[in-house]
Design a protein around this motif. Structure first.
Motif, PDB file in Angstrom:
ATOM      1  N   VAL A 120     -29.910  54.952  53.011  1.00 16.57           N
ATOM      2  CA  VAL A 120     -31.321  55.147  53.346  1.00 16.57           C
ATOM      3  C   VAL A 120     -31.868  56.476  52.840  1.00 16.57           C
ATOM      4  O   VAL A 120     -32.908  56.518  52.211  1.00 16.57           O
TER       5      VAL A 120
ATOM      6  N   HIS B 218     -33.017  58.869  45.625  1.00 13.02           N
ATOM      7  CA  HIS B 218     -34.410  59.090  45.241  1.00 13.02           C
ATOM      8  C   HIS B 218     -34.712  58.424  43.918  1.00 13.02           C
ATOM      9  O   HIS B 218     -34.907  59.100  42.926  1.00 13.02           O
ATOM     10  N   PRO B 219     -34.757  57.095  43.885  1.00 17.51           N
ATOM     11  CA  PRO B 219     -35.148  56.497  42.615  1.00 17.51           C
ATOM     12  C   PRO B 219     -36.580  56.930  42.322  1.00 17.51           C
ATOM     13  O   PRO B 219     -37.373  57.086  43.250  1.00 17.51           O
TER      14      PRO B 219
ATOM     15  N   ASN C  53     -42.548  61.348  48.868  1.00 15.82           N
ATOM     16  CA  ASN C  53     -41.811  62.260  47.989  1.00 15.82           C
ATOM     17  C   ASN C  53     -42.795  63.044  47.137  1.00 15.82           C
ATOM     18  O   ASN C  53     -43.671  62.449  46.518  1.00 15.82           O
TER      19      ASN C  53
HETATM   20  C1  NAG Z   1     -38.745  58.743  48.523  1.00 12.30           C
HETATM   21  O1  NAG Z   1     -37.826  59.259  49.451  1.00 12.30           O
HETATM   22  C2  NAG Z   1     -37.304  58.300  50.335  1.00 12.30           C
HETATM   23  C3  NAG Z   1     -36.524  59.005  51.408  1.00 12.30           C
HETATM   24  O2  NAG Z   1     -35.798  60.083  50.929  1.00 12.30           O
HETATM   25  C4  NAG Z   1     -36.506  57.294  49.525  1.00 12.30           C
HETATM   26  O3  NAG Z   1     -35.944  56.328  50.355  1.00 12.30           O
HETATM   27  C5  NAG Z   1     -37.416  56.631  48.510  1.00 12.30           C
HETATM   28  O4  NAG Z   1     -36.699  55.776  47.676  1.00 12.30           O
HETATM   29  C6  NAG Z   1     -38.140  57.653  47.665  1.00 12.30           C
HETATM   30  N1  NAG Z   1     -39.154  56.952  46.922  1.00 12.30           N
HETATM   31  C7  NAG Z   1     -39.469  57.232  45.683  1.00 12.30           C
HETATM   32  C8  NAG Z   1     -40.541  56.396  45.096  1.00 12.30           C
HETATM   33  O5  NAG Z   1     -38.952  58.139  45.049  1.00 12.30           O
END
Ligand code: NAG
Ligand code: NAG
Ligand code: NAG
Ligand code: ZN
Length: 565
Positions: free
Chosen positions: A14, A18-19, A464
């Protein structure tokens, strides 16, 4: 116990990842279709090198190449980290200097990718490691490959080589060191060809390549394909991409592979089959035990996913970036032909994404320590060190703070409602606070205010924080450092490094021939003899003045020697 482990691994899934967000839809003027080919970017770089090399009189050759990549290390990050460094030494700070700031050449690069104004870490890795710009989210392929399009990514003409390929072809050794997963976008730029940076480990059948036979996941490419399987050193995080989802790693966390493969075992087996010495290590002590007599091949995976932020790392199990880079240099220096090494401070980016400015600066200082270790170890006359970033971030360095103000503290000025604000703040991210009737909250009253992990404030609420589209710096030291001055495309970086090191298919520096074989000076001598002869002949003198027989004999002997060599 088991449920605890399950909970832990869920937590990792979870919060640990950080994609980058998907590429934005485009409705501007058409992109120049030439940019979809590798040749467009290669020619762009070669033309620029040719032009710039007129002012390059360096005769040294870069036997070794090191690229230090601060992921998301914007100019603001560098300025603020320098001040934090000085303030940690008890000084005002603004006058301080990071180690790499003393490098003699400084350039700026444009980081946009073919289909995206503000890039991610994978299309930029393709630029600074393969010398070609591609599409957002893709790795090691041209912009003819759309994100997640497996089919076009296996077309040979759409796949590009990296500077690691060029170095190996020249007989040099190669290594990669990172604080992220070793399969993450930046390090993967040196070895992977993938239509998606997310196809890291065949972990999610719905998201990953639907064709795992043709579009092999990135972890498998590192272990089983060229050039990755030839890398002498691979150090970082990311054990989960190497282990089946039913296998616990050394720290009791499950792998994430759905195909049941254990790539750590496959990596070992490949070294056994090739009869080379090797070691797999998973913690700091095991890594240190390799320092004095390292094996030929070393794989170190120190975390299940990314390595921890420096301030949160378990000192028992996680080595520092400096320690990892140190052993990599020891190992690679054994090759007389030199080496190419990639070292990434990969979590500067992650700290910024969470608006944790203090952590981003601390990670930058850790990164600088690793550069310093390398700079002190590797001689300037045969090692080219390039320090750069892949893209910027949206941390602003704002206000009118007095000299010596804490760089991680409040501005000397208050806002229009007399509420304090931070000298470092973000335009986007989770740090956006709710305002009441247009009045900001007083962040100095927050319980965690001032702590290292405290979230700095932001303007636009987003889960993010985002990357920035502004230029990033390139610092260079070593042979042909002057070639890095100026403002140019990010995709020129590996071409210039290759030029300085006499590798790869493009232009090579003037010193290259003489450095790699005795042919060059002999050719020069033969040419001089011939031209003196011709000059005298056409200068109106007789053939006797030219002393033809002696010149002809000298020239003939030189040519024979050249042919033999
Ligand atoms: C943003 O951060 C959240 C939590 O850290 C992560 O689950 C999510 O994939 C991220 N989204 C993007 C678009 O980077
Ligand atoms: C393997 O390498 C060792 C040491 O380099 C050598 O002595 C041995 O003969 C090699 N074995 C094979 C099967 O090539
Ligand atoms: C580099 O400099 C050192 C001394 O500073 C010298 O011993 C060495 O021969 C030099 N190497 C090259 C390739 O010029
Ligand atoms: Zn990022």
């Amino acid at each position: 116990m088991k449920s605890k482990v399950l909970f832990l691994s869920l937590l990792v899934v979870v919060v640990g990842d950080h994609p980058e967000p998907p590429a934005a839809l485009r409705n501007g003027p058409p992109i120049n279709p030439d940019e979809y080919s590798a040749n467009y970017w290669i020619n762009e770089a070669q033309t620029a090198i040719k032009k710039r090399s007129i002012r390059d009189h360096d005769v040294d050759v870069a036997r070794n190449l090191v690229i230090f990549l601060g992921d998301g290390m914007s100019l603001q990050t560098i300025a603020a980290a320098r001040i934090l460094k000085g303030q940690r030494d008890g000084k005002t700070g603004e006058e301080a200097e990071l180690y790499f700031e003393s490098f003699p050449a400084l350039g700026l690069v444009k980081t946009y990718c073919v289909n995206q104004q503000i890039p991610d870490s994978s299309c930029t890795a393709t630029a600074y490691l393969c010398g070609v710009k591609g599409n957002y989210g893709t790795l090691g392929v041209t912009a003819a490959v759309k994100k997640s399009d497996c089919k076009s990514s296996v077309v040979e003409g759409n796949r590009v080589q990296s500077i690691a390929d060029w170095a190996l072809a020249a007989g040099k050794d190669v290594g990669i060191v990172t604080t992220t997963r070793v399969t993450h976008a930046s390090p993967a730029g040196s070895y992977a060809k993938s239509a998606s940076r997310n196809w890291e480990a065949y972990a999610n059948r719905d998201v990953d390549s639907k064709d795992p036979v043709n579009c092999i996941d990135i972890a498998q490419q590192l272990v089983n394909s060229n050039p990755g399987k030839m890398f002498k050193v691979i150090l970082g995080g990311g054990r989960n991409g190497f282990l089946p989802k039913t296998t616990l790693d050394e720290e009791g966390i499950y792998g994430k592979r759905q195909d049941g493969r254990n790539l750590i075992e496959e990596w070992r087996q490949d070294k056994i089959d090739r009869n080379v010495s090797y070691a797999y290590v998973w913690n700091r002590n095991e890594l240190r035990s390799q320092f004095d007599t390292p094996p030929e091949y070393l794989l170190g995976l120190f975390e299940n996913s990314h390595m921890k932020f420096n301030v949160e790392a378990n000192q028992e199990t996680e080595p520092t970036l400096t320690e990892m880079a140190d052993i990599a240099i020891r190992m690679l220096s054994r090759n007389e032909k030199g080496f190419f090494l990639f070292v990434e401070g990969g979590r500067i980016d992650h700290a910024h994404h969470k608006n944790k400015a203090h952590i981003a600066l601390d990670e930058t200082l850790e990164f600088d320590k690793a550069v310093q270790m390398a700079g002190e170890k590797l001689p300037e006359n045969d090692t080219l060190i390039v320090v750069t970033a892949d893209h910027s971030h949206v941390m602003a360095f704002n206000g009118y703070s007095a000299r010596g103000s804490s760089i991680v503290g409040i501005s000397g000025q208050k806002d229009a409602n007399n509420i304090p604000y931070m000298t470092l703040s973000y335009t986007t991210g989770r740090g956006a606070r709710r305002q009441v009737s247009g009045v900001r909250t007083d962040i100095t009253k927050e319980a965690k205010f001032g702590q290292l992990m405290w979230t700095f404030h932001a303007e636009v609420p987003l889960k993010n924080e985002t990357h920035g589209g502004d230029d990033v710096a390139v610092f260079a030291r070593g042979p042909h450092y002057r070639m890095f001055a100026g403002l140019y495309e990010q995709s020129q970086i590996p071409h210039i490094m290759a030029y300085a090191s006499c590798i790869g298919p493009g232009l090579h520096a003037p010193g290259c021939n003489s450095a790699t074989s005795p042919r060059f000076p002999l050719l020069l001598a033969a040419g001089t003899a011939i031209s003196v002869c011709i000059h005298n002949f056409f200068g109106g003198r007789t053939i006797d003045d030219c002393n033809a027989s002696i010149f002809v004999r000298i020239t003939a002997v030189l040519i024979i020697i050249i042919i033999i060599l």
